[in-house]
Design an enzyme around this catalytic site. Sequence first.
Site, PDB file in Angstrom:
ATOM      1  N   TYR A  75       0.849  -1.185   0.000  1.00 50.47           N
ATOM      2  CA  TYR A  75       0.000   0.000   0.000  1.00 50.47           C
ATOM      3  C   TYR A  75       0.886   1.236   0.000  1.00 50.47           C
ATOM      4  O   TYR A  75       1.537   1.564   0.987  1.00 50.47           O
ATOM      5  CB  TYR A  75      -0.917   0.013   1.217  1.00 50.47           C
ATOM      6  CG  TYR A  75      -1.885  -1.145   1.300  1.00 50.47           C
ATOM      7  CD1 TYR A  75      -2.204  -1.897   0.174  1.00 50.47           C
ATOM      8  CD2 TYR A  75      -2.481  -1.482   2.507  1.00 50.47           C
ATOM      9  CE1 TYR A  75      -3.091  -2.958   0.266  1.00 50.47           C
ATOM     10  CE2 TYR A  75      -3.372  -2.535   2.605  1.00 50.47           C
ATOM     11  CZ  TYR A  75      -3.670  -3.273   1.481  1.00 50.47           C
ATOM     12  OH  TYR A  75      -4.554  -4.332   1.578  1.00 50.47           O
ATOM     13  N   LEU A 226     -17.966  -2.520   1.891  1.00 51.84           N
ATOM     14  CA  LEU A 226     -18.969  -1.553   1.428  1.00 51.84           C
ATOM     15  C   LEU A 226     -18.983  -1.430  -0.091  1.00 51.84           C
ATOM     16  O   LEU A 226     -19.514  -0.472  -0.628  1.00 51.84           O
ATOM     17  CB  LEU A 226     -18.697  -0.185   2.069  1.00 51.84           C
ATOM     18  CG  LEU A 226     -18.736  -0.166   3.601  1.00 51.84           C
ATOM     19  CD1 LEU A 226     -18.394   1.210   4.139  1.00 51.84           C
ATOM     20  CD2 LEU A 226     -20.094  -0.610   4.105  1.00 51.84           C
ATOM     21  N   GLY A 227     -18.383  -2.413  -0.778  1.00 48.82           N
ATOM     22  CA  GLY A 227     -18.404  -2.421  -2.229  1.00 48.82           C
ATOM     23  C   GLY A 227     -17.129  -1.945  -2.883  1.00 48.82           C
ATOM     24  O   GLY A 227     -16.984  -2.046  -4.096  1.00 48.82           O
TER      25      GLY A 227
END
Length: 299
Positions: A75, A226-227
């Site tokens: 990341y 949450l998608g």
Amino acid sequence: MSTTSTSDATGSTPLVLPGGTWTLGGREVTRFGYGAMQLAGAWVMGPPADHDGALAVLRAVVGAGITHIDTSDAYGPHITNDLIREALHPYPGPLLVATKVGANRDARGGWPTARRPEDLRRQVQENLQALGVDVLDLVNIRMGDANGPQVGSIAEAFETLAQLQQDGLVRHLGVSNVTAGQVAEARAIAPVVCVQNMYNLAVRHDDDLIDDLARDGIAYVPFFPLGGFTPLQSDALSAVAQRRSATPMAVALSWLLQRSPNVLLIPGTKSVKHLRENITGAATMLSEQDLADLDTIGR
């Protein structure tokens, strides 16, 4: 839904962490955790626009009593681990930091696979150095690709991590972006304490796997709860949210906690305010009718 009482980062307003706790690799952690991916820059590349704000979020996470943080040296790359170390080192005793290996980043922001034994050994060493620890609490091996899990053997990659565990560099092992068959293959090599796959109200392919893991005491950690880059949208979700005077995202998080006791949440955010909203939202109580209505979305 069980809860864990704590206080916010300032110690002024009590917070209640929804979901209670789960034993992850012999460590009791809060089922409501935190995913650090969003702390990097746009598209998970480069530094955050607000460095001090990122540190504040991490300190608020620990201040809220959360004891499970998910990260990866990919990341940024290297950004979120550096932030975690700057904000939290030396780490509080109850805190478990889970990291992930198996992919690199390229100059265009892609996620090319890196699962050869030498790649994994290098990535474990990079995570150790960046986080400032001698042993990593939990390492997940990322399989598949950006399109999701792909059929194929996990043996060579997982055997490498198992050897690193035997060498004392890793305490516990997990798998990510995997098929049920790959989970079984990994478990035949070494103990697996968690599975981290994409799962949410609209993506339900792992329903049977979650139930099987729960029976064996293995955590399931859904990413993109949450998608992800495509936020969840559904008339049924909106209707339940309206009934509960909550946001659709609060309902989606609460549904995950009520789905199974082995589900651990790691919603990410770069805002202390949003962190608090996620915590309070996930505590939304859903009725049997709510759950039945929501169950129609992903099926």
